[in-house]
Structures are given as structure tokens and as C-alpha cells.
Motif scaffolding. Structure first.
Motif, PDB file in Angstrom:
ATOM      1  N   ALA A 108     114.436 -74.827  50.717  1.00 58.32           N
ATOM      2  CA  ALA A 108     113.038 -74.398  50.855  1.00 58.32           C
ATOM      3  C   ALA A 108     112.913 -73.207  51.799  1.00 58.32           C
ATOM      4  O   ALA A 108     112.226 -72.219  51.477  1.00 58.32           O
ATOM      5  CB  ALA A 108     112.181 -75.567  51.356  1.00 58.32           C
ATOM      6  N   PHE A 109     113.579 -73.252  52.934  1.00 62.16           N
ATOM      7  CA  PHE A 109     113.522 -72.125  53.872  1.00 62.16           C
ATOM      8  C   PHE A 109     114.179 -70.875  53.300  1.00 62.16           C
ATOM      9  O   PHE A 109     113.716 -69.760  53.516  1.00 62.16           O
ATOM     10  CB  PHE A 109     114.170 -72.493  55.207  1.00 62.16           C
ATOM     11  N   SER A 110     115.273 -71.047  52.561  1.00 60.39           N
ATOM     12  CA  SER A 110     115.954 -69.900  51.963  1.00 60.39           C
ATOM     13  C   SER A 110     115.090 -69.210  50.914  1.00 60.39           C
ATOM     14  O   SER A 110     115.036 -67.982  50.855  1.00 60.39           O
ATOM     15  CB  SER A 110     117.271 -70.349  51.329  1.00 60.39           C
ATOM     16  N   VAL A 111     114.418 -69.996  50.092  1.00 64.85           N
ATOM     17  CA  VAL A 111     113.543 -69.415  49.065  1.00 64.85           C
ATOM     18  C   VAL A 111     112.341 -68.733  49.711  1.00 64.85           C
ATOM     19  O   VAL A 111     111.937 -67.646  49.286  1.00 64.85           O
ATOM     20  CB  VAL A 111     113.117 -70.495  48.047  1.00 64.85           C
ATOM     21  N   ALA A 112     111.794 -69.345  50.758  1.00 63.97           N
ATOM     22  CA  ALA A 112     110.670 -68.707  51.459  1.00 63.97           C
ATOM     23  C   ALA A 112     111.116 -67.386  52.085  1.00 63.97           C
ATOM     24  O   ALA A 112     110.405 -66.377  51.990  1.00 63.97           O
ATOM     25  CB  ALA A 112     110.116 -69.650  52.525  1.00 63.97           C
ATOM     26  N   ASP A 115     111.519 -64.781  49.311  1.00 62.81           N
ATOM     27  CA  ASP A 115     110.232 -64.273  48.827  1.00 62.81           C
ATOM     28  C   ASP A 115     109.627 -63.263  49.798  1.00 62.81           C
ATOM     29  O   ASP A 115     109.096 -62.230  49.384  1.00 62.81           O
ATOM     30  CB  ASP A 115     109.249 -65.427  48.602  1.00 62.81           C
ATOM     31  N   VAL A 140     104.636 -68.107  48.151  1.00 64.32           N
ATOM     32  CA  VAL A 140     105.802 -68.542  48.922  1.00 64.32           C
ATOM     33  C   VAL A 140     105.826 -70.064  49.076  1.00 64.32           C
ATOM     34  O   VAL A 140     106.858 -70.698  48.818  1.00 64.32           O
ATOM     35  CB  VAL A 140     105.828 -67.856  50.309  1.00 64.32           C
ATOM     36  N   ASP A 143     106.552 -71.935  45.760  1.00 68.16           N
ATOM     37  CA  ASP A 143     107.912 -71.612  45.357  1.00 68.16           C
ATOM     38  C   ASP A 143     108.920 -72.381  46.206  1.00 68.16           C
ATOM     39  O   ASP A 143     109.902 -72.931  45.692  1.00 68.16           O
ATOM     40  CB  ASP A 143     108.128 -70.109  45.483  1.00 68.16           C
ATOM     41  N   ALA A 144     108.685 -72.442  47.507  1.00 64.68           N
ATOM     42  CA  ALA A 144     109.581 -73.176  48.400  1.00 64.68           C
ATOM     43  C   ALA A 144     109.549 -74.671  48.116  1.00 64.68           C
ATOM     44  O   ALA A 144     110.595 -75.337  48.126  1.00 64.68           O
ATOM     45  CB  ALA A 144     109.208 -72.901  49.857  1.00 64.68           C
ATOM     46  N   ASN A 147     111.457 -75.357  44.708  1.00 68.01           N
ATOM     47  CA  ASN A 147     112.905 -75.224  44.864  1.00 68.01           C
ATOM     48  C   ASN A 147     113.477 -76.256  45.822  1.00 68.01           C
ATOM     49  O   ASN A 147     114.605 -76.708  45.642  1.00 68.01           O
ATOM     50  CB  ASN A 147     113.250 -73.802  45.301  1.00 68.01           C
ATOM     51  N   GLY A 148     112.713 -76.649  46.827  1.00 61.37           N
ATOM     52  CA  GLY A 148     113.138 -77.747  47.691  1.00 61.37           C
ATOM     53  C   GLY A 148     113.236 -79.050  46.922  1.00 61.37           C
ATOM     54  O   GLY A 148     114.157 -79.840  47.138  1.00 61.37           O
TER      55      GLY A 148
END
Length: 170
Positions: A108-112, A115, A140, A143-144, A147-148
Motif C-alpha cells: 500500500a505504501f509503495s503504490v501510494a 502514484d 492514491v 489505489d493503495a 493493491n494492499g
């Protein structure tokens, strides 16, 4: 015997995730929300690797995202490095039984971060991007979360596929 993450299996998982994301990703995109399978794979694989191996894997996954995607070149590479750095730090936590939670947070942090890097890249390139507040709230965060959730559902299963018992390279 010690259980460790296989570099070869990790690279294979990242390549397969990048190809699947390039083929299926455009059909699963809703506005700014899409599955970032390569970033999830980088987080899962870098979770148990050494520092340099994890960062190189993240950069390699990011270059694959750049090469197979249609966004700004370089944003994927930086996003992959950030994802690997987050996963490497979370992988140092030595508490048994919370791997699933750590993988979910890492994805989740990586996708945020990816973005926000993408938004900053489009702004720095002179292209008009959406306003930051609306983008964070409507782009964001969902999306996070999505994906999380993908990392929560499949993370431990994939982590078991890249881990091996023994000594040496496999």
C-alpha cells in the motif's frame, strides 16, 4: 536449514508480474486506480533479500514497468526503488506471524509513493496533472487500498514460492 529468498525465483516473479500487468493492466484500470502487480511482486521479493539485491530487483522491476507501460520513463524505476526500500525495511522486523500485515502495508505504501511520484513527474514535465488534494483522496488512497488488498490475499502464497531452504544460490 535456514529459509531464505531465492534471487532467481524473485526475478522470475517480477518479470511475470510485469508482463501480466502490461497485458491485463489496461483492462483493469478505472481512472487512476489500477493493479500494480510489479510493485507488489517487488515488495514480496525484496522482503527477504539483502540490501543491494533488493534495491537492484526494485530498479529492474521499475525499468520493466517503464519499458512495458505507457507512462513517463523513469517514474517506474524510481517507484521500484522506493518499493524495494520500503520492503527491505519492513523485512527486518523479526516478529513471527505478521508477514501478511507487513506485506500489505508495504504494498500500500509503495503504490501510494508511486502514484505521488507519477504526479510529480507529470507536473515537472510540464503536463497538467490533477489537483493534489483530489488526486490523493480519489486516486492514491483507493489505489493503495486495492493493491494492499491484493498483497493481503496473495502475498504470503507468493512469498512461500520465492523462499527456499538451504545454502547457496538457487
Amino acid at each position: 536449514m535456514v529459509e531464505r529468498t531465492s534471487v532467481g525465483r524473485s526475478v522470475l516473479l517480477v518479470v511475470v508480474a510485469a508482463i501480466i500487468e502490461a497485458i491485463i493492466g489496461p483492462y483493469l484500470t478505472f481512472g487512476t486506480i489500477s493493479p500494480h502487480l510489479t510493485l507488489i511482486a517487488v515488495v514480496i521479493c525484496a522482503f527477504g533479500l539483502e540490501e543491494v539485491q533488493g534495491l537492484l530487483l526494485g530498479f529492474f522491476g521499475g525499468v520493466l514497468v517503464d519499458a512495458l507501460g505507457e507512462g513517463l520513463f523513469g517514474v517506474g524505476s524510481l517507484g521500484g526503488l522506493v518499493a524495494a526500500a520500503i520492503a527491505l525495511r519492513l523485512g527486518r522486523v523479526q516478529v513471527k506471524g505478521i508477514e501478511r500485515l507487513l506485506l500489505t502495508q508495504g504494498a500500500a505504501f509503495s503504490v501510494a509513493a508511486y502514484d505521488i511520484i507519477h504526479l510529480l513527474g507529470t507536473e515537472l514535465a510540464g503536463m497538467n496533472g490533477p489537483p493534489l488534494g483530489r488526486f490523493v483522496l480519489l486516486g492514491v488512497l483507493p489505489d493503495a487500498v486495492i493493491n494492499g488488498a491484493l498483497a493481503y490475499l496473495f502475498g504470503i502464497w507468493l512469498l512461500r514460492r520465492v523462499r527456499v531452504r538451504g545454502i547457496g544460490w538457487t
